[in-house]
Design a protein around this motif. Sequence first.
Motif, PDB file in Angstrom:
ATOM      1  N   PRO A   1      10.768   3.356 -15.811  1.00  7.13           N
ATOM      2  CA  PRO A   1      11.626   3.633 -14.647  1.00  7.13           C
ATOM      3  C   PRO A   1      12.612   2.490 -14.358  1.00  7.13           C
ATOM      4  CG  PRO A   1       9.358   4.214 -14.134  1.00  7.13           C
ATOM      5  CD  PRO A   1       9.336   3.508 -15.461  1.00  7.13           C
ATOM      6  N   SER A   2      12.192   1.241 -14.625  1.00  5.48           N
ATOM      7  CA  SER A   2      13.087   0.110 -14.348  1.00  5.48           C
ATOM      8  C   SER A   2      14.332   0.143 -15.245  1.00  5.48           C
ATOM      9  CB  SER A   2      12.351  -1.223 -14.510  1.00  5.48           C
ATOM     10  OG  SER A   2      11.579  -1.222 -15.684  1.00  5.48           O
TER      11      SER A   2
ATOM     12  N   ILE B   1      17.119   1.912 -13.431  1.00  6.62           N
ATOM     13  CA  ILE B   1      17.838   1.075 -12.459  1.00  6.62           C
ATOM     14  C   ILE B   1      18.954   0.314 -13.161  1.00  6.62           C
ATOM     15  CG2 ILE B   1      17.600  -0.886 -10.869  1.00  6.62           C
ATOM     16  CD1 ILE B   1      14.739   0.146 -10.356  1.00  6.62           C
TER      17      ILE B   1
ATOM     18  N   GLU C   1      21.723   2.776 -14.043  1.00  3.27           N
ATOM     19  CA  GLU C   1      22.454   3.229 -12.862  1.00  3.27           C
ATOM     20  C   GLU C   1      23.406   2.159 -12.332  1.00  3.27           C
ATOM     21  OE1 GLU C   1      22.273   6.497 -10.975  1.00  3.27           O
ATOM     22  OE2 GLU C   1      22.046   6.683 -13.145  1.00  3.27           O
TER      23      GLU C   1
ATOM     24  N   ILE D   1       0.832  -1.211   0.000  1.00  3.11           N
ATOM     25  CA  ILE D   1       0.000   0.000   0.000  1.00  3.11           C
ATOM     26  C   ILE D   1       0.866   1.261   0.000  1.00  3.11           C
ATOM     27  CG2 ILE D   1      -1.612   1.327   1.432  1.00  3.11           C
ATOM     28  CD1 ILE D   1      -2.963  -1.418   2.025  1.00  3.11           C
ATOM     29  N   GLU D   2       1.967   1.229   0.767  1.00  2.00           N
ATOM     30  CA  GLU D   2       2.846   2.406   0.854  1.00  2.00           C
ATOM     31  C   GLU D   2       3.427   2.798  -0.492  1.00  2.00           C
ATOM     32  OE1 GLU D   2       5.822   1.997   3.935  1.00  2.00           O
ATOM     33  OE2 GLU D   2       4.230   1.928   5.437  1.00  2.00           O
ATOM     34  N   VAL D   3       3.800   1.782  -1.273  1.00  2.00           N
ATOM     35  CA  VAL D   3       4.345   2.062  -2.598  1.00  2.00           C
ATOM     36  C   VAL D   3       3.345   2.869  -3.426  1.00  2.00           C
ATOM     37  CG1 VAL D   3       4.626   0.844  -4.803  1.00  2.00           C
ATOM     38  CG2 VAL D   3       6.147   0.332  -2.921  1.00  2.00           C
ATOM     39  N   LYS D   4       2.071   2.457  -3.342  1.00  2.00           N
ATOM     40  CA  LYS D   4       1.046   3.169  -4.105  1.00  2.00           C
ATOM     41  C   LYS D   4       0.813   4.578  -3.535  1.00  2.00           C
ATOM     42  CE  LYS D   4      -0.703   1.602  -7.050  1.00  2.00           C
ATOM     43  NZ  LYS D   4      -0.211   1.501  -8.443  1.00  2.00           N
ATOM     44  N   ASP D   5       0.913   4.719  -2.215  1.00  2.00           N
ATOM     45  CA  ASP D   5       0.635   6.012  -1.587  1.00  2.00           C
ATOM     46  C   ASP D   5       1.777   7.002  -1.772  1.00  2.00           C
ATOM     47  OD1 ASP D   5      -1.776   5.116  -0.767  1.00  2.00           O
ATOM     48  OD2 ASP D   5      -1.223   4.781   1.331  1.00  2.00           O
ATOM     49  N   ARG D   6       3.009   6.522  -1.689  1.00  2.00           N
ATOM     50  CA  ARG D   6       4.143   7.445  -1.617  1.00  2.00           C
ATOM     51  C   ARG D   6       4.761   7.809  -2.941  1.00  2.00           C
ATOM     52  NH1 ARG D   6       7.541   5.576   3.654  1.00  2.00           N
ATOM     53  NH2 ARG D   6       5.775   5.648   5.097  1.00  2.00           N
ATOM     54  N   ILE D   7       4.646   6.897  -3.932  1.00  2.00           N
ATOM     55  CA  ILE D   7       5.405   7.133  -5.155  1.00  2.00           C
ATOM     56  C   ILE D   7       4.629   7.960  -6.177  1.00  2.00           C
ATOM     57  CG2 ILE D   7       6.414   5.966  -7.171  1.00  2.00           C
ATOM     58  CD1 ILE D   7       7.665   4.033  -5.266  1.00  2.00           C
TER      59      ILE D   7
ATOM     60  N   ILE E   1      10.051   7.409 -11.270  1.00  2.00           N
ATOM     61  CA  ILE E   1       9.324   7.283 -10.008  1.00  2.00           C
ATOM     62  C   ILE E   1      10.151   7.931  -8.898  1.00  2.00           C
ATOM     63  CG2 ILE E   1       8.025   5.226 -10.632  1.00  2.00           C
ATOM     64  CD1 ILE E   1      10.155   3.644  -8.934  1.00  2.00           C
ATOM     65  N   THR E   2       9.460   8.551  -7.952  1.00  2.00           N
ATOM     66  CA  THR E   2      10.167   9.244  -6.878  1.00  2.00           C
ATOM     67  C   THR E   2       9.247   9.425  -5.676  1.00  2.00           C
ATOM     68  OG1 THR E   2      11.387  11.235  -6.298  1.00  2.00           O
ATOM     69  CG2 THR E   2       9.530  11.530  -7.780  1.00  2.00           C
ATOM     70  N   GLU E   3       9.852   9.637  -4.511  1.00  2.00           N
ATOM     71  CA  GLU E   3       9.070   9.997  -3.330  1.00  2.00           C
ATOM     72  C   GLU E   3       9.265  11.477  -3.011  1.00  2.00           C
ATOM     73  OE1 GLU E   3       9.430   7.062  -0.140  1.00  2.00           O
ATOM     74  OE2 GLU E   3       9.704   5.556  -1.682  1.00  2.00           O
TER      75      GLU E   3
END
Lengths: 198, 198
Positions: A88-89, A92, A95, A48-54, A63-65
């Motif tokens: 976004p992948s 990664i 990088e 759930i946090e991934v959906k809320d924060r990103i 993608i970012t917080e």
Amino acid sequence: MYLTPSMAKLVHEFNKLPGIGPKTAQRLAFHILKISATEARVLASAIIEVKDRITNCPICYNITEDSPCSICKDTTRDHGLICVVEQPSDIIAMEKTRVYKGDYHVLQGAISPLDGIRPDNLRINELLMRIQQEKVKEIIIATDSDVEGEATALYLERLLRTMVARVSRIAHGIPIGSNIEYTDEVTLSKALESRRIL
Amino acid sequence: MYLTPSMAKLVHEFNKLPGIGPKTAQRLAFHILKISATEARVLASAIIEVKDRITNCPICYNITEDSPCSICKDTTRDHGLICVVEQPSDIIAMEKTRVYKGDYHVLQGAISPLDGIRPDNLRINELLMRIQQEKVKEIIIATDSDVEGEATALYLERLLRTMVARVSRIAHGIPIGSNIEYTDEVTLSKALESRRIL
């Protein structure tokens, strides 16, 4: 019919995930049964946090917080260089090379008329705006080497040629560590065509 | 370092699941990013609901949302027959055969001195109580055919021999559809030993 309703539901949900078949989904569901309620809650809240924060970075659409993202904010990077990727992948993967020190631009897809994805469905206008506002020396096109990625690369190259001093495409050829013998003919043709004079 | 904190946490949590390596965990996390917030919430709540709703049946120790479980409650099944298994997932495999119409008893493990699992850590006392209270005609021992499962089967056989009219063990031999040529020698020895007179 052999599972309780809540287990059947969990198996069904796990089965929706990419690469998770019915057998793996069942194994995962039984694993959830075995772990503590706390561990299960940690997993559920991580989802759930991934959906809320990103969110997406308003500059590069990675993608970012934070806003803007850590790469766009980083003053040690070369902001005159923009590497254009599909997802976004892909950033990664780039990088991880530790070689690239410029910025990125995430198109959020590739041109694919069959799927109804046209240039204006991608973040191409946002890229043009960046080019107008920032001092961009080079655009590196790093879309995939499949049909959609190549079509997108061609489209971008034609569009950007007159706007940016340098437009480049990452090299295609034989992967490091692989044999000529087992390289497919399309890759081998491309590798021959793109040969470097030594 | 290449992922946002909440993505890194989700990848870490997915990576804890059995059979999910770091690459798959990352793919799953990006999948969660792509799906709608509603879909993510459905998955997260399915994980939590399983932990909240599922208990063990007080009779057979299978997982259940009712008490007793649907199998123990089912009046069309033969309650004189108890099939002893290690895990609730073994019951699913047995039920899929559609052949077995008796009850079950879940040991919740197998005897394994190396892992500190002794007979009194399993639901063996609960099985003995069932045998004393119910009219049990036959116990079918369906523990795994690995070292721990065989040790548990031997222990149960000795324990139950004098208490139940019939104690049986599911057959071991060559799996249906496989070749003699590729059957391992232990299975083949067992298949020879357990041959049926025609």
